[in-house]
Design a protein around this motif. Structure first.
Motif, mmCIF file in Angstrom:
data_model
loop_
_atom_site.group_PDB
_atom_site.id
_atom_site.type_symbol
_atom_site.label_atom_id
_atom_site.label_comp_id
_atom_site.label_asym_id
_atom_site.label_seq_id
_atom_site.Cartn_x
_atom_site.Cartn_y
_atom_site.Cartn_z
ATOM 1 N N UNK A 56 -55.403 -46.770 150.654
ATOM 2 C CA UNK A 56 -54.853 -48.144 151.250
ATOM 3 C C UNK A 56 -55.554 -48.611 152.427
ATOM 4 N N UNK A 57 -56.962 -48.309 152.594
ATOM 5 C CA UNK A 57 -57.708 -48.763 153.769
ATOM 6 C C UNK A 57 -57.774 -50.377 153.846
ATOM 7 N N UNK A 58 -57.875 -50.824 154.908
ATOM 8 C CA UNK A 58 -58.061 -52.010 155.126
ATOM 9 C C UNK A 58 -59.285 -52.530 154.509
ATOM 10 N N UNK A 59 -59.068 -53.822 153.781
ATOM 11 C CA UNK A 59 -60.309 -54.506 153.004
ATOM 12 C C UNK A 59 -60.930 -53.957 152.048
ATOM 13 N N UNK A 60 -60.161 -52.697 151.630
ATOM 14 C CA UNK A 60 -60.552 -51.793 150.370
ATOM 15 C C UNK A 60 -60.918 -52.705 148.940
ATOM 16 N N UNK A 61 -60.039 -53.674 148.711
ATOM 17 C CA UNK A 61 -60.054 -54.500 147.493
ATOM 18 C C UNK A 61 -61.375 -55.405 147.562
ATOM 19 N N UNK A 62 -61.451 -55.829 148.759
ATOM 20 C CA UNK A 62 -62.914 -56.702 148.831
ATOM 21 C C UNK A 62 -64.121 -55.850 148.723
ATOM 22 N N UNK A 63 -64.138 -54.313 149.154
ATOM 23 C CA UNK A 63 -65.148 -53.378 148.883
ATOM 24 C C UNK A 63 -65.406 -53.437 147.098
ATOM 25 N N UNK A 64 -64.164 -53.021 146.554
ATOM 26 C CA UNK A 64 -64.474 -53.039 145.304
ATOM 27 C C UNK A 64 -64.779 -54.096 144.464
ATOM 28 N N UNK A 65 -64.418 -55.342 144.811
ATOM 29 C CA UNK A 65 -64.735 -56.755 144.397
ATOM 30 C C UNK A 65 -66.328 -56.781 144.431
ATOM 31 N N UNK A 66 -66.986 -56.144 145.818
ATOM 32 C CA UNK A 66 -68.458 -56.609 145.856
ATOM 33 C C UNK A 66 -69.354 -55.641 145.042
ATOM 34 N N UNK A 67 -68.789 -54.696 144.549
ATOM 35 C CA UNK A 67 -69.591 -53.792 143.772
ATOM 36 C C UNK A 67 -70.508 -54.392 142.620
ATOM 37 N N UNK A 68 -70.040 -55.454 142.158
ATOM 38 C CA UNK A 68 -70.801 -56.055 140.906
ATOM 39 C C UNK A 68 -72.147 -56.539 141.462
ATOM 40 N N UNK A 69 -71.919 -57.293 142.578
ATOM 41 C CA UNK A 69 -73.177 -57.994 143.249
ATOM 42 C C UNK A 69 -74.004 -57.110 143.940
ATOM 43 N N UNK A 70 -73.479 -55.864 144.451
ATOM 44 C CA UNK A 70 -74.242 -54.880 144.938
ATOM 45 C C UNK A 70 -74.990 -53.985 143.880
ATOM 46 N N UNK A 71 -74.261 -53.732 142.543
ATOM 47 C CA UNK A 71 -74.975 -53.204 141.513
ATOM 48 C C UNK A 71 -76.128 -53.906 141.104
ATOM 49 N N UNK A 72 -76.118 -55.528 140.968
ATOM 50 C CA UNK A 72 -77.022 -55.969 140.461
ATOM 51 C C UNK A 72 -78.332 -56.191 141.356
ATOM 52 N N UNK A 73 -77.899 -56.001 142.779
ATOM 53 C CA UNK A 73 -79.176 -56.180 143.595
ATOM 54 C C UNK A 73 -79.788 -54.790 143.462
ATOM 55 N N UNK A 74 -79.198 -53.686 143.242
ATOM 56 C CA UNK A 74 -79.799 -52.538 143.321
ATOM 57 C C UNK A 74 -80.779 -52.308 142.214
ATOM 58 N N UNK A 75 -80.127 -52.641 140.905
ATOM 59 C CA UNK A 75 -81.052 -52.802 139.731
ATOM 60 C C UNK A 75 -82.087 -53.746 139.665
ATOM 61 N N UNK A 76 -82.114 -54.989 140.092
ATOM 62 C CA UNK A 76 -83.049 -55.729 140.274
ATOM 63 C C UNK A 76 -84.296 -55.298 141.166
ATOM 64 N N UNK A 77 -83.879 -54.538 142.426
ATOM 65 C CA UNK A 77 -84.965 -54.517 143.365
ATOM 66 C C UNK A 77 -85.624 -53.248 142.694
ATOM 67 N N UNK A 78 -84.898 -52.442 142.065
ATOM 68 C CA UNK A 78 -85.758 -51.013 141.532
ATOM 69 C C UNK A 78 -86.409 -51.586 140.423
ATOM 70 N N UNK A 79 -86.145 -52.433 139.531
ATOM 71 C CA UNK A 79 -86.936 -52.789 138.228
ATOM 72 C C UNK A 79 -88.043 -53.672 138.863
ATOM 73 N N UNK A 80 -87.850 -54.649 139.903
ATOM 74 C CA UNK A 80 -88.981 -55.055 140.548
ATOM 75 C C UNK A 80 -90.223 -54.095 140.744
ATOM 76 N N UNK A 81 -89.478 -52.853 141.307
ATOM 77 C CA UNK A 81 -90.577 -51.858 141.879
ATOM 78 C C UNK A 81 -91.399 -51.356 140.691
ATOM 79 N N UNK A 82 -90.535 -51.072 139.380
ATOM 80 C CA UNK A 82 -91.384 -50.550 138.321
ATOM 81 C C UNK A 82 -92.411 -51.324 137.742
#
Length: 449
Positions: free
Chosen positions: A107-133
């Motif tokens: 029950x930490x503050x803004x935890x729901x926002x942190x969870x909701x943001x994981x989709x965009x964060x995952x997309x960015x991590x994948x795209x930047x890694x793929x560009x390197x390949x």
């Protein structure tokens, strides 16, 4: 330098990631990339953000849905595997999801926002890694490192002015920068999301901050249409719009852009181009600060359902000092925002989105208005729809209102409310929801055929 934003459909699966990589490679000026969370792969699919929200709700109810959790992890797992990325990429994505889950469980503050943001964060991590390949110099840039500072309003953050100076520093970085959309950080370091659709806001903020020559927004349509294609078949495409026109159209039901998204770009006068990921060579729609030369005075017809009309009547209302303020103050105290408030000498209408005034709260509001304002009549009419004609220069053109009225007459639709007010770019009509389609079709025929 161009800032490019790819929407959810553009990063929905591994094939789409490959496709947008090709788009980035086609123009060396595409240096800063903003991404949404993976969207729908097919019509019955579920967006990643929706899955994260459902997972969050289950955790809040102390019944974490492990099936949804596995579904989210599998989504990223299949994409990273198909793109042949290192296992560390999936490990990082999973660890960030797990961290947000732990925050929510405690029950930490803004935890729901942190969870909701994981989709965009995952997309960015994948795209930047793929560009390197693919042989590119590329890096994932967290919004905190980029300098996106926001207010502490979970689910509705607003960007702070100091962000733009910090973002300008991105110009000094080498290679292609990939930034997750939808969220920023407070000065105290808390992660906070923008309102839904906020990746468009991030793209606009970043474009303004780095002072890009162009902000390209890639989605799943070739351009902005002048009317909802679900109502009118094969409508006219718009090649150019002004910021004001797009803002009005976005507000009133156009789903291409979040209605706040263009404000940062608008302030810096950065042109925006809406393009199709699946047809990147198409012209798209340019959104610019100044009115492009054209013959048409009406450029779009926006429409949306889900409104109600709060109607208040009182004899000599116009002579009663402060009546309008008192009425709106009652709504404010009941935490109800309103959309429009056209008025006459003895009456006033307040247009409200239906979800802002629940049936339970309706009686309380009406009782307060009767008792505190001593009105003659107060009633609420639900199931209303709003139709908006949009175009800069409309107020300087004779006959627009009469043409619109004739279109409503031909469609046999009664106008419940009309409001132009001080707007230079729009004229709004209220009708019953069941008459929306007929009215829009008739207006399209009048102004575009």
């Amino acid at each position: 330098m161009k800032v490019v934003k790819f929407g959810g459909s553009s990063v929905a699966d591994a094939n789409q990631i490959r496709k947008i990589t090709g788009i980035i490679e086609d123009d060396s000026k595409r240096k800063v990339i903003v991404v949404s969370a993976p969207g729908k792969r097919y019509a019955e699919d579920t967006k990643t953000t929706d899955l994260l929200i459902e997972l969050g709700k289950s955790i809040k109810n102390d019944q974490m849905d492990s099936q949804i959790y596995e579904q989210i992890i599998e989504r990223f797992s299949s994409m990273t595997a198909e793109l042949e990325l290192e296992e560390q990429v999936l490990h990082t994505i999973k660890s960030r999801i797990d961290e947000a889950v732990t925050q929510l469980q405690s029950k930490q503050k803004n935890a729901m926002d942190a969870l909701k943001s994981c989709g965009e964060d995952g997309s960015a991590l994948m795209l930047s890694a793929y560009l390197k390949t693919q042989g590119h110099t590329s890096s994932y840039v967290n919004p905190k490192d980029a300098g996106i500072l926001v207010s502490d309003q979970p689910g509705g953050a607003l960007v702070m002015d100091e962000s733009f100076d910090k973002l300008y520093g991105l110009r000094e970085r080498e290679g292609i920068l990939v930034i997750p959309g939808f969220f920023g950080y407070t000065p105290e370091g808390s992660l906070v999301t923008f309102s839904r659709g906020g990746s468009d806001i991030t793209g606009s903020i970043v474009a303004a901050g780095v002072q890009a020559e162009l902000y390209e927004n890639f989605t799943d349509v070739d351009s902005v249409f002048c009317v909802n294609p679900a109502i009118v078949e094969n409508p006219k495409q718009l090649l150019s719009l002004t910021y004001k026109e797009m803002r009005e159209l976005s507000y009133a039901g156009f789903s291409v852009f979040h209605d706040e998204a263009l404000i940062p770009a608008f302030k810096k006068k950065i042109p925006v181009c809406i393009k199709n990921t699946n047809n990147p060579q198409g012209n798209g729609t340019m959104i610019v600060a100044d009115l492009p030369e054209r013959e048409e005075h009406v450029v779009g017809i926006a429409s949306d359902k889900g409104f109600l009309n709060l109607y208040v009547s009182k004899y000599l209302m116009n002579r009663e000092l402060g009546f309008g303020r008192k009425l709106l103050q009652i709504l404010e105290e009941e935490e109800i925002s309103f959309e429009h408030a056209p008025s006459g000498i003895d009456d006033m209408s307040v247009i409200i989105r239906e979800h802002h005034l629940s049936a339970e709260k309706e009686m309380k509001v009406m009782d307060r208005i009767k008792q505190e304002l001593d009105v003659d009549t107060v009633n609420i009419e639900r199931d209303m729809a709003m139709i908006m004609l949009v175009g800069e220069g409309m107020n300087q053109t004779v006959g627009i209102a009469s043409q619109a009225a004739e279109a409503f007459r031909k469609a046999n639709v009664n106008i419940e409310m009309i409001n132009q007010g001080s707007s230079e770019v729009s004229m709004m009509f209220g009708v019953h929801s069941d008459a929306l389609s007929a009215a829009v079709k008739s207006l399209y025929h009048t102004f575009f055929e």
